[in-house]
Design an enzyme around this catalytic site. Structure first.
Site, PDB file in Angstrom:
ATOM      1  N   GLU A   5       1.307 -12.062   2.452  1.00 24.00           N
ATOM      2  CA  GLU A   5       0.366 -12.220   1.330  1.00 24.00           C
ATOM      3  C   GLU A   5       0.673 -13.464   0.495  1.00 24.00           C
ATOM      4  OE1 GLU A   5      -1.103  -7.672   0.712  1.00 24.00           O
ATOM      5  OE2 GLU A   5       0.312  -8.419  -0.748  1.00 24.00           O
ATOM      6  N   GLU A  49      -2.274  -4.754   7.481  1.00 22.11           N
ATOM      7  CA  GLU A  49      -2.089  -3.689   6.483  1.00 22.11           C
ATOM      8  C   GLU A  49      -3.448  -3.109   6.138  1.00 22.11           C
ATOM      9  OE1 GLU A  49       0.082  -4.480   2.837  1.00 22.11           O
ATOM     10  OE2 GLU A  49       1.437  -5.840   3.883  1.00 22.11           O
TER      11      GLU A  49
HETATM   12  C1  BGP Z   1       0.644  -5.115  -0.218  1.00 23.09           C
HETATM   13  C2  BGP Z   1       2.061  -5.435   0.164  1.00 23.09           C
HETATM   14  C3  BGP Z   1       2.864  -4.307   0.674  1.00 23.09           C
HETATM   15  C4  BGP Z   1       2.443  -2.942   0.213  1.00 23.09           C
HETATM   16  C5  BGP Z   1       0.973  -2.764  -0.042  1.00 23.09           C
HETATM   17  C6  BGP Z   1       0.607  -1.519  -0.804  1.00 23.09           C
HETATM   18  O1  BGP Z   1       0.253  -5.927  -1.277  1.00 23.09           O
HETATM   19  O2  BGP Z   1       2.111  -6.437   1.162  1.00 23.09           O
HETATM   20  O3  BGP Z   1       4.207  -4.619   0.512  1.00 23.09           O
HETATM   21  O4  BGP Z   1       3.289  -2.395  -0.691  1.00 23.09           O
HETATM   22  O5  BGP Z   1       0.394  -3.848  -0.690  1.00 23.09           O
HETATM   23  O6  BGP Z   1       0.814  -1.725  -2.171  1.00 23.09           O
HETATM   24  P1  BGP Z   1       1.569  -0.670  -3.079  1.00 23.09           P
HETATM   25  O7  BGP Z   1       2.894  -0.491  -2.442  1.00 23.09           O
HETATM   26  O8  BGP Z   1       1.656  -1.283  -4.424  1.00 23.09           O
HETATM   27  O9  BGP Z   1       0.757   0.557  -3.054  1.00 23.09           O
END
Ligand code: BGP
Length: 479
Positions: free
Chosen positions: A179, A372
């Site tokens: 990201e 993701e």
């Molecule tokens: C993205 C990241 C991850 C992950 C995901 C979910 O932004 O790459 O590392 O954590 O989001 O977010 P969160 O963990 O805040 O729910």
């Protein structure tokens, strides 16, 4: 027509959110370790509050996380039981170079990931490795100021050469920075930046952006030199920007947001900064230090594929528009009145997934990889009637089913080329945004709570068996 043969189904994790073992195997301290759970987290991860070491008033969930540093063999076996074709994980930089600027790597760290990748290969799982997922050795922050310093490019080059050489033949898919646009939203996580009193945030962020982009291009070059079989991708926190209304001012706001967020991927996929961004920086008086060598390495080493995370779309409103506001996945914006949200206020928009993929594919004409996607939700552990426990997570299955249907249609009807799909957090892990364990994404439940209590035992949820069926049928059976 369905998913292409060889489609890479799997799941994705990040070292700092699952490994723990923060001081084992010679590992050095990193920015991600000192991000506390609780109300101060947001200020720390956005670089507003200085936290360079542990203090007794906070709880730091990454220290133990879900202890995968010790349990990875069992956890990967569970992924294999679901039929994973790929497992996306990340390297903790400070396991390989504990301070970041050493000449020689730490053998214990290299051996750890070698065994992890071998374990994947034994199960027929192709590792997909994020080189940097929000982590930066603390020493590089203290001594150089993180990615605001050009020096980090050299340290990163040493890191990637070490990785590509050691894992040649074991790993073929690499992502340079998770990201990368998160630098604008969570600068401490994205680039190890903590702001000094009174300094202009944007100029510092753009300096870090440029250094990461150049480092990413070098990584692509070195990866291809070491092994022509290597495929290197960039990674975007994606989600199309909708205008809040068809009022031209709102449409223009959405266009500007899109230009800014995609500009980094523009550089990684096309090899140069778009003019709109160059002009914007000039107008703001932000001068990037771009050398001739930078220009050349950027132009000659574009990525092989474009990977991205997708949780929701975003909504842009002009400052003069009276729109309700929201904060989803670190992206502040207008609230879209047409969409339902998760328990954490993230908009849910399966059709937006299709819109986002079309936008990226039209713009870059490179294969996409969804690395993701998922729903963070509270789960309740209940007896499974067979002497163990499970979670009846139909809400998670519904979310994923809707998104996988859209993914299928985007591939088959729109002709978008997609290499694979990895859900976020196939095993419950700590949330990057909040530091909570209770925000769960997994097919596998982990017994641990937000204060660090629990046995860390693993339990298969209902979605575990559902995803197993999805993968087993190559996406044909989504019921
Ligand atoms: C993205 C990241 C991850 C992950 C995901 C979910 O932004 O790459 O590392 O954590 O989001 O977010 P969160 O963990 O805040 O729910």
């Amino acid at each position: 027509m369905g998913f292409p043969e060889g489609f890479l189904w799997g799941g994705a994790t990040a070292a700092n959110q699952c490994e723990g073992g923060y001081d084992e195997g010679g590992r050095g301290l990193a920015n991600v370790d000192v991000a506390p759970a609780g109300p101060d987290r947001r200020a720390v991860v956005s670089g507003e509050m200085k936290m360079m070491a542990f203090d007794p008033d906070h709880y730091y969930p990454a220290q133990t996380a879900i202890d995968m540093y010790h349990t990875y063999r069992d956890d990967i076996a569970l992924f294999a039981e679901m039929g994973f074709k790929t497992y996306r994980c990340s390297i903790a930089w400070s396991r390989i170079f504990p301070k970041g600027d050493e000449e020689e790597p730490n053998e214990a760290g290299l051996a750890y990931y070698e065994d992890l990748f071998r374990c994947c290969q034994e199960h027929g799982i192709e590792p997909l490795v994020t080189i940097t997922h929000f982590d930066c050795p603390m020493h590089l922050i203290e001594a150089y100021g993180g990615w605001r310093s050009r020096k980090l490019i050299g340290f990163y080059k040493r890191l990637v050469r070490t990785l590509f050489t050691r894992y040649k033949g074991l790993v073929h898919y690499w992502l340079t920075f998770n990201e990368i646009n998160m630098i604008f939203h969570l600068p401490w996580m994205g680039a190890g930046i903590v702001f000094e009193e009174g300094e202009g945030h944007e100029a510092v962020e753009w300096a870090a952006v440029h250094h990461e982009l150049v480092a990413s291009a070098w990584a692509t070059k070195i990866a291809h030199e070491v092994d022509p079989e290597n495929k290197v991708g960039c990674m975007l926190a994606a989600g199309a920007y909708y205008p809040f209304s068809c009022r031209p001012e709102d449409v223009r706001a959405a266009q500007l947001d899109t230009q800014r967020e995609l500009s980094l991927i523009d550089v990684q996929a096309r090899g140069y900064y778009p003019r709109s961004i160059q002009r914007m920086l000039e107008r703001k008086g932000i001068m990037l230090d771009i050398t001739d060598e930078d220009r050349q390495v950027l132009a000659e080493n574009t990525v092989d594929f474009v990977s991205f995370s997708y949780y929701s779309t975003r909504c842009s409103a002009a400052p003069t528009t009276d729109a309700p506001r929201t904060q989803g996945n670190a992206f502040a914006g207008a609230k879209n009145p047409y969409l339902k949200t998760s328990e954490w206020g993230w908009a849910i928009d399966p059709l937006g997934f299709r819109i986002t993929m079309n936008e990226l594919y039209d713009r870059y004409q490179k294969p996409l990889f969804v690395v993701e996607n998922g729903l963070g939700a509270k789960d309740e552990l209940v007896p499974d009637g067979k002497g163990s426990y499970t979670v009846e997570d139909d809400y998670r299955i519904d979310y994923l089913r809707q998104h996988i249907e859209v993914l299928r249609d985007t591939i088959t009807e729109d002709g978008v080329e997609v290499w694979g799909y990895t859900t976020w957090g196939p095993i419950d892990l700590i949330s990057a945004g909040t530091g909570q364990m209770s925000k769960r994404y997994g097919f596998i439940y982990v017994d641990r709570d937000d204060e660090g209590n629990g046995t860390l035992k693993r339990y298969r949820k209902k979605s575990f068996y559902w995803y197993q069926k999805v993968i087993g049928s190559n996406g044909a059976d989504l019921d």
